[in-house]
Design a protein around this motif. Structure first.
Motif, PDB file in Angstrom:
ATOM      1  N   ARG A  54       0.827  -1.207   0.000  1.00  0.00           N
ATOM      2  CA  ARG A  54       0.000   0.000   0.000  1.00  0.00           C
ATOM      3  C   ARG A  54       0.866   1.264   0.000  1.00  0.00           C
ATOM      4  O   ARG A  54       0.507   2.288  -0.590  1.00  0.00           O
ATOM      5  CB  ARG A  54      -0.900  -0.014   1.229  1.00  0.00           C
ATOM      6  CG  ARG A  54      -2.307   0.495   0.969  1.00  0.00           C
ATOM      7  CD  ARG A  54      -3.251   0.151   2.103  1.00  0.00           C
ATOM      8  NE  ARG A  54      -3.302  -1.280   2.355  1.00  0.00           N
ATOM      9  CZ  ARG A  54      -3.958  -1.827   3.371  1.00  0.00           C
ATOM     10  NH1 ARG A  54      -4.603  -1.051   4.212  1.00  0.00           N
ATOM     11  NH2 ARG A  54      -3.966  -3.122   3.544  1.00  0.00           N
ATOM     12  N   LYS A  56       3.738   1.722  -1.498  1.00  0.00           N
ATOM     13  CA  LYS A  56       4.223   1.993  -2.855  1.00  0.00           C
ATOM     14  C   LYS A  56       3.116   2.573  -3.732  1.00  0.00           C
ATOM     15  O   LYS A  56       3.361   3.418  -4.595  1.00  0.00           O
ATOM     16  CB  LYS A  56       4.776   0.712  -3.475  1.00  0.00           C
ATOM     17  CG  LYS A  56       6.095   0.261  -2.860  1.00  0.00           C
ATOM     18  CD  LYS A  56       6.616  -0.993  -3.534  1.00  0.00           C
ATOM     19  CE  LYS A  56       7.947  -1.425  -2.920  1.00  0.00           C
ATOM     20  NZ  LYS A  56       8.455  -2.680  -3.544  1.00  0.00           N
ATOM     21  N   ILE A  57       1.888   2.095  -3.518  1.00  0.00           N
ATOM     22  CA  ILE A  57       0.759   2.629  -4.285  1.00  0.00           C
ATOM     23  C   ILE A  57       0.552   4.105  -3.955  1.00  0.00           C
ATOM     24  O   ILE A  57       0.377   4.940  -4.839  1.00  0.00           O
ATOM     25  CB  ILE A  57      -0.529   1.843  -3.971  1.00  0.00           C
ATOM     26  CG1 ILE A  57      -0.390   0.392  -4.446  1.00  0.00           C
ATOM     27  CG2 ILE A  57      -1.736   2.485  -4.650  1.00  0.00           C
ATOM     28  CD1 ILE A  57      -1.557  -0.481  -4.068  1.00  0.00           C
ATOM     29  N   GLY A  61       0.891   7.256  -6.436  1.00  0.00           N
ATOM     30  CA  GLY A  61      -0.485   7.529  -6.834  1.00  0.00           C
ATOM     31  C   GLY A  61      -0.774   8.966  -7.210  1.00  0.00           C
ATOM     32  O   GLY A  61      -1.775   9.241  -7.872  1.00  0.00           O
ATOM     33  N   HIS A  67      -0.550   8.406 -14.973  1.00  0.00           N
ATOM     34  CA  HIS A  67      -1.447   7.253 -14.853  1.00  0.00           C
ATOM     35  C   HIS A  67      -2.581   7.322 -15.871  1.00  0.00           C
ATOM     36  O   HIS A  67      -2.969   6.307 -16.449  1.00  0.00           O
ATOM     37  CB  HIS A  67      -2.022   7.169 -13.441  1.00  0.00           C
ATOM     38  CG  HIS A  67      -0.969   7.091 -12.369  1.00  0.00           C
ATOM     39  ND1 HIS A  67       0.152   6.305 -12.493  1.00  0.00           N
ATOM     40  CD2 HIS A  67      -0.873   7.713 -11.167  1.00  0.00           C
ATOM     41  CE1 HIS A  67       0.896   6.441 -11.405  1.00  0.00           C
ATOM     42  NE2 HIS A  67       0.299   7.286 -10.592  1.00  0.00           N
ATOM     43  N   CYS A 130       2.359   1.859  -9.271  1.00  0.00           N
ATOM     44  CA  CYS A 130       0.966   2.308  -9.180  1.00  0.00           C
ATOM     45  C   CYS A 130       0.232   2.090 -10.501  1.00  0.00           C
ATOM     46  O   CYS A 130      -0.878   1.551 -10.532  1.00  0.00           O
ATOM     47  CB  CYS A 130       0.938   3.781  -8.794  1.00  0.00           C
ATOM     48  SG  CYS A 130      -0.706   4.382  -8.395  1.00  0.00           S
ATOM     49  N   SER A 131       0.841   2.495 -11.619  1.00  0.00           N
ATOM     50  CA  SER A 131       0.198   2.378 -12.931  1.00  0.00           C
ATOM     51  C   SER A 131      -0.044   0.927 -13.320  1.00  0.00           C
ATOM     52  O   SER A 131      -1.133   0.556 -13.763  1.00  0.00           O
ATOM     53  CB  SER A 131       1.054   3.056 -13.999  1.00  0.00           C
ATOM     54  OG  SER A 131       0.721   4.403 -14.144  1.00  0.00           O
ATOM     55  N   SER A 133      -0.133  -1.754 -11.424  1.00  0.00           N
ATOM     56  CA  SER A 133      -1.079  -2.410 -10.516  1.00  0.00           C
ATOM     57  C   SER A 133      -2.510  -1.973 -10.809  1.00  0.00           C
ATOM     58  O   SER A 133      -3.435  -2.794 -10.827  1.00  0.00           O
ATOM     59  CB  SER A 133      -0.721  -2.104  -9.065  1.00  0.00           C
ATOM     60  OG  SER A 133       0.591  -2.532  -8.766  1.00  0.00           O
TER      61      SER A 133
END
Length: 338
Positions: A54, A56-57, A61, A67, A130-131, A133
């Motif tokens: 979480r 890293k997200i 983000g 994104h 993030c992207s 995932s």
């Protein structure tokens, strides 16, 4: 010429296809492998959820422009490329192969390899996590809808019905969410056994491929697909990949992204997920058609790894030269000030 080497996973895929060709599952073994495949896929996505940090997200983000473009590239640009490719019909291959090309174009991006290549090239790793995932998660909903939207739907073809989306959520998304929730208890174990989890990923995909090709072999796939067809699939994969890479590179520079973000866009916006694509095809398409439909995806998987590995090495060398040049410039300035 290191980038020309076959990816170890591709070697395993080839061996699995050969095994299914000479020893396909028949009779009671078909039901056994269907059950085993379903369990393996659920475990695969459970582990994907458990691996996802979480922190890293959250770290990556905030870069919404990056994104947004990656999502547009993955779920808008690529499907349009697939539709244009099918409309142009440049290769003398069957309708099932073109269906396979269109299918790979609507899949989400890879996670592991996109992040690894971004890191190697010196890109924005947090944004890549993030992207990639987010693409993988959104693909569970978007890809089945796109299958129904962009493909000709017949009784024997794919359908983007709610029941199929429900099946995909149950088999892919629910284990993913459960894995992520359980991360608070198993995160330490997951970090220590990443190698074992990687092998679980590969074993799950190989099981799906074996089951799909067993069915395809029984239905005579190799009477319809020869060496020349495989060559045409390779040519088509190269063409689609180079166009996608060119569009992403042009967009990154046109919209003013820095070098690190450009690398992230290039590797997250131009790749397609074998890990998501094969299990999803197993749900979306009739069993007899899965083997031939995933052939373009399997070949595209190897092509994207080879080409993107070469690009990552070039970015890495260019970054090292730039850092060395800046270091020399800095020393020169310090000496001149003395």
């Amino acid at each position: 010429m290191r980038f020309l080497r076959l990816d170890p996973m591709m070697v395993k895929l080839i061996i699995t296809v050969l095994l299914a060709t000479f020893l396909p599952a028949r009779g009671h073994f078909v039901s056994f492998f269907e059950w085993l495949t379903t369990a393996a896929i659920a475990l695969l996505f459970f582990m994907h959820g458990a691996k996802l940090s979480r922190e890293k997200i959250i770290a990556g983000g905030g870069h919404w422009r990056l994104h947004l473009w990656v999502m547009i590239s993955t779920f808008v640009i690529f499907p349009i490329l697939g539709l244009l490719f099918v409309w142009w019909h440049p290769l003398p291959v069957s309708v099932e192969i073109y269906t396979g090309f269109l299918y790979l174009c609507i899949l989400p991006a890879t996670v592991q390899s996109a992040i690894a290549l971004t890191s190697l090239a010196g890109g924005n790793v947090a944004a890549a996590v993030c992207s990639a995932s987010a693409s993988s998660l959104l693909g569970v909903f978007i890809s089945p809808l796109l299958v129904g939207l962009v493909m000709n739907v017949h009784n024997d073809a794919a359908s983007g019905s709610l029941s199929q989306i429900g099946s995909i959520m149950l088999q892919l998304l629910v284990p993913f969410v459960l894995g992520h929730i359980s991360r608070r208890w198993i995160a330490e174990w997951v970090e220590k056994h990443r190698g074992l989890i990687g092998k679980t990923d590969q074993a799950s995909i190989l099981l799906v491929v074996y089951s799909a090709f067993s069915e395809a072999v029984v239905n005579g796939i190799w009477h319809r697909v020869g060496a020349l067809t495989l060559l045409y699939i390779l040519i088509g994969s190269l063409g689609i990949l180079f166009v996608a890479l060119a569009i992403n590179l042009l967009a990154a520079r046109l919209f003013g992204f820095n070098r690190a973000d450009e690398i992230t866009i290039l590797f997250c916006g131009s790749k397609k997920s074998l890990a998501n694509g094969v299990p999803m095809a197993n749900i979306l398409f009739p069993s007899a058609a899965v083997g031939i439909i995933v052939l373009p995806l399997m070949i595209f998987h190897q092509v994207q790894l080879m080409v993107c590995s070469m690009l990552a090495q070039r970015y890495k060398k260019a970054g090292e030269k730039q850092a060395e040049s800046q270091k020399k410039t800095g020393k020169a300035v310090i000496e001149s000030q003395k």
